[in-house]
Design a protein around this motif. Structure first.
Motif, PDB file in Angstrom:
ATOM      1  N   LEU A 100       0.866  -1.182   0.000  1.00  0.00           N
ATOM      2  CA  LEU A 100       0.000   0.000   0.000  1.00  0.00           C
ATOM      3  C   LEU A 100       0.900   1.228   0.000  1.00  0.00           C
ATOM      4  N   GLN A 101       0.800   2.041  -1.041  1.00  0.00           N
ATOM      5  CA  GLN A 101       1.642   3.222  -1.189  1.00  0.00           C
ATOM      6  C   GLN A 101       0.787   4.477  -1.020  1.00  0.00           C
ATOM      7  N   TYR A 102       1.304   5.415  -0.239  1.00  0.00           N
ATOM      8  CA  TYR A 102       0.599   6.670  -0.013  1.00  0.00           C
ATOM      9  C   TYR A 102       1.560   7.824  -0.257  1.00  0.00           C
ATOM     10  N   LYS A 103       1.240   8.647  -1.235  1.00  0.00           N
ATOM     11  CA  LYS A 103       2.040   9.841  -1.526  1.00  0.00           C
ATOM     12  C   LYS A 103       1.325  11.041  -0.921  1.00  0.00           C
ATOM     13  N   LYS A 104       1.816  11.482   0.224  1.00  0.00           N
ATOM     14  CA  LYS A 104       1.173  12.593   0.929  1.00  0.00           C
ATOM     15  C   LYS A 104       1.296  13.893   0.149  1.00  0.00           C
ATOM     16  N   ASN A 105       2.500  14.145  -0.341  1.00  0.00           N
ATOM     17  CA  ASN A 105       2.772  15.340  -1.142  1.00  0.00           C
ATOM     18  C   ASN A 105       4.090  15.116  -1.876  1.00  0.00           C
ATOM     19  N   ASP A 106       4.650  16.155  -2.430  1.00  0.00           N
ATOM     20  CA  ASP A 106       5.915  16.018  -3.164  1.00  0.00           C
ATOM     21  C   ASP A 106       7.099  15.775  -2.240  1.00  0.00           C
ATOM     22  N   ILE A 107       6.898  15.878  -0.947  1.00  0.00           N
ATOM     23  CA  ILE A 107       7.989  15.710   0.017  1.00  0.00           C
ATOM     24  C   ILE A 107       7.954  14.348   0.694  1.00  0.00           C
ATOM     25  N   HIS A 108       6.779  13.911   1.106  1.00  0.00           N
ATOM     26  CA  HIS A 108       6.657  12.681   1.887  1.00  0.00           C
ATOM     27  C   HIS A 108       5.864  11.607   1.130  1.00  0.00           C
ATOM     28  N   ASN A 109       6.373  10.355   1.203  1.00  0.00           N
ATOM     29  CA  ASN A 109       5.621   9.209   0.707  1.00  0.00           C
ATOM     30  C   ASN A 109       5.881   8.018   1.629  1.00  0.00           C
ATOM     31  N   TYR A 110       4.891   7.156   1.747  1.00  0.00           N
ATOM     32  CA  TYR A 110       4.951   6.040   2.694  1.00  0.00           C
ATOM     33  C   TYR A 110       4.545   4.744   1.991  1.00  0.00           C
ATOM     34  N   GLN A 111       5.062   3.621   2.524  1.00  0.00           N
ATOM     35  CA  GLN A 111       4.688   2.307   2.007  1.00  0.00           C
ATOM     36  C   GLN A 111       4.514   1.327   3.170  1.00  0.00           C
ATOM     37  N   LEU A 112       3.488   0.510   3.067  1.00  0.00           N
ATOM     38  CA  LEU A 112       3.274  -0.624   3.965  1.00  0.00           C
ATOM     39  C   LEU A 112       3.359  -1.878   3.129  1.00  0.00           C
ATOM     40  N   ILE A 113       4.223  -2.815   3.539  1.00  0.00           N
ATOM     41  CA  ILE A 113       4.442  -4.056   2.785  1.00  0.00           C
ATOM     42  C   ILE A 113       4.123  -5.244   3.688  1.00  0.00           C
ATOM     43  N   LEU A 114       3.243  -6.112   3.221  1.00  0.00           N
ATOM     44  CA  LEU A 114       2.898  -7.353   3.903  1.00  0.00           C
ATOM     45  C   LEU A 114       3.227  -8.507   2.978  1.00  0.00           C
ATOM     46  N   GLN A 115       3.914  -9.523   3.522  1.00  0.00           N
ATOM     47  CA  GLN A 115       4.344 -10.632   2.673  1.00  0.00           C
ATOM     48  C   GLN A 115       4.209 -11.964   3.406  1.00  0.00           C
ATOM     49  N   LYS A 116       3.774 -12.966   2.663  1.00  0.00           N
ATOM     50  CA  LYS A 116       3.646 -14.329   3.195  1.00  0.00           C
ATOM     51  C   LYS A 116       4.290 -15.282   2.201  1.00  0.00           C
ATOM     52  N   GLN A 117       5.083 -16.220   2.720  1.00  0.00           N
ATOM     53  CA  GLN A 117       5.794 -17.167   1.855  1.00  0.00           C
ATOM     54  C   GLN A 117       5.648 -18.580   2.398  1.00  0.00           C
ATOM     55  N   TRP A 118       5.395 -19.515   1.477  1.00  0.00           N
ATOM     56  CA  TRP A 118       5.319 -20.943   1.812  1.00  0.00           C
ATOM     57  C   TRP A 118       6.408 -21.674   1.042  1.00  0.00           C
ATOM     58  N   THR A 119       7.211 -22.471   1.732  1.00  0.00           N
ATOM     59  CA  THR A 119       8.275 -23.242   1.094  1.00  0.00           C
ATOM     60  C   THR A 119       8.105 -24.710   1.469  1.00  0.00           C
ATOM     61  N   GLU A 120       8.052 -25.563   0.449  1.00  0.00           N
ATOM     62  CA  GLU A 120       7.859 -27.000   0.661  1.00  0.00           C
ATOM     63  C   GLU A 120       8.947 -27.773  -0.060  1.00  0.00           C
ATOM     64  N   TYR A 121       9.516 -28.761   0.647  1.00  0.00           N
ATOM     65  CA  TYR A 121      10.556 -29.625   0.107  1.00  0.00           C
ATOM     66  C   TYR A 121       9.937 -30.960  -0.287  1.00  0.00           C
ATOM     67  N   GLU A 122      10.114 -31.301  -1.540  1.00  0.00           N
ATOM     68  CA  GLU A 122       9.421 -32.462  -2.093  1.00  0.00           C
ATOM     69  C   GLU A 122       9.806 -33.755  -1.388  1.00  0.00           C
ATOM     70  N   LEU A 123      11.097 -33.942  -1.127  1.00  0.00           N
ATOM     71  CA  LEU A 123      11.569 -35.190  -0.512  1.00  0.00           C
ATOM     72  C   LEU A 123      11.898 -35.031   0.963  1.00  0.00           C
ATOM     73  N   SER A 124      11.835 -33.807   1.483  1.00  0.00           N
ATOM     74  CA  SER A 124      12.140 -33.563   2.902  1.00  0.00           C
ATOM     75  C   SER A 124      11.049 -32.691   3.521  1.00  0.00           C
ATOM     76  N   PRO A 125       9.833 -33.239   3.641  1.00  0.00           N
ATOM     77  CA  PRO A 125       8.723 -32.414   4.141  1.00  0.00           C
ATOM     78  C   PRO A 125       8.924 -31.900   5.559  1.00  0.00           C
ATOM     79  N   ASP A 126       9.825 -32.536   6.326  1.00  0.00           N
ATOM     80  CA  ASP A 126      10.069 -32.037   7.683  1.00  0.00           C
ATOM     81  C   ASP A 126      10.863 -30.727   7.675  1.00  0.00           C
ATOM     82  N   SER A 127      11.298 -30.291   6.482  1.00  0.00           N
ATOM     83  CA  SER A 127      11.995 -29.014   6.372  1.00  0.00           C
ATOM     84  C   SER A 127      11.081 -27.890   5.891  1.00  0.00           C
ATOM     85  N   ASP A 128       9.814 -28.183   5.665  1.00  0.00           N
ATOM     86  CA  ASP A 128       8.880 -27.156   5.191  1.00  0.00           C
ATOM     87  C   ASP A 128       8.778 -26.018   6.208  1.00  0.00           C
TER      88      ASP A 128
END
Length: 202
Positions: free
Chosen positions: A121-149
């Motif tokens: 989410l990007q918010y440009k308040k004016n020509d001086i200030h701008n803000y960003q909020l970043i939310l991220q989710k990641q899933w990682t799965e190992y095909e032969l080593s599921p205990d490492s997911d």
């Protein structure tokens, strides 16, 4: 409504890298050598001012002469949709899928699939200030080593400050946490980061 033409871009890249011993000038034999091939193709469509989407696919292969455990094939698909909520407020959704295969049979236990979802989410308040909020989710799965997911989450805040025509500051606060199954052989991880960058035109 104005009609925008779609655009297609891409790249084909080949290269190599040689690793040598910096302390041994008499020995010309490299410590290791690898070559890589990388290709990507991107389709982008602009829908309106500040609104667009794109789809990108990428393939990369690395082959090592000595460290063959690193030989790998990486396939990625990425999507992005960006649009304005208001004149000053903009949304961005990004999704990434990755399939990484290690080519040597003795190391195929490291093969994994990754999915990442990111919202900005990007918010440009004016020509001086701008803000960003970043939310991220990641899933990682190992095909032969599921205990490492594992799953990894991230939240970050960015603040840009145009102090003058020649000086700009960018700050960032970021927090990551990684959680695994109870029977996982990986440890949980938490990370914090604070950064301050500047750019000055002489």
């Amino acid at each position: 409504a104005k009609s925008y033409q779609p655009e297609i871009s891409g790249s084909i890249e080949n290269g190599d890298r040689i690793y040598t011993d910096p302390g041994n000038w008499e020995n010309d034999e490299p410590l290791d050598y690898y070559r890589y091939d990388k290709q990507w193709l991107k389709y982008k469509q602009k829908l309106a001012v500040g609104e667009y989407y794109y789809l990108k696919v990428q393939r990369q292969e690395k082959i090592y002469e000595q460290s063959q455990s690193y030989n790998s094939l990486n396939l990625e698909t990425e999507g992005n949709y960006t649009f304005y909520l208001t004149e000053k407020l903009r949304n961005r959704f990004k999704v990434l899928f990755r399939d990484k295969d290690y080519l040597e049979a003795d190391y195929d236990y490291k093969d994994y699939q990754l999915a990442r979802l990111q919202y900005t989410l990007q918010y440009k308040k004016n020509d001086i200030h701008n803000y960003q909020l970043i939310l991220q989710k990641q899933w990682t799965e190992y095909e032969l080593s599921p205990d490492s997911d594992y799953q990894r989450e991230r939240i970050a805040l960015k603040w840009g400050w145009q102090l003058s025509q020649n000086l700009k500051l960018d700050s960032k606060i970021q927090y990551d946490w990684q959680r695994n199954d109870n029977d996982s052989n990986r440890s949980d991880k938490d990370g914090r980061k604070i950064s301050l960058n500047f750019k000055y035109k002489l």
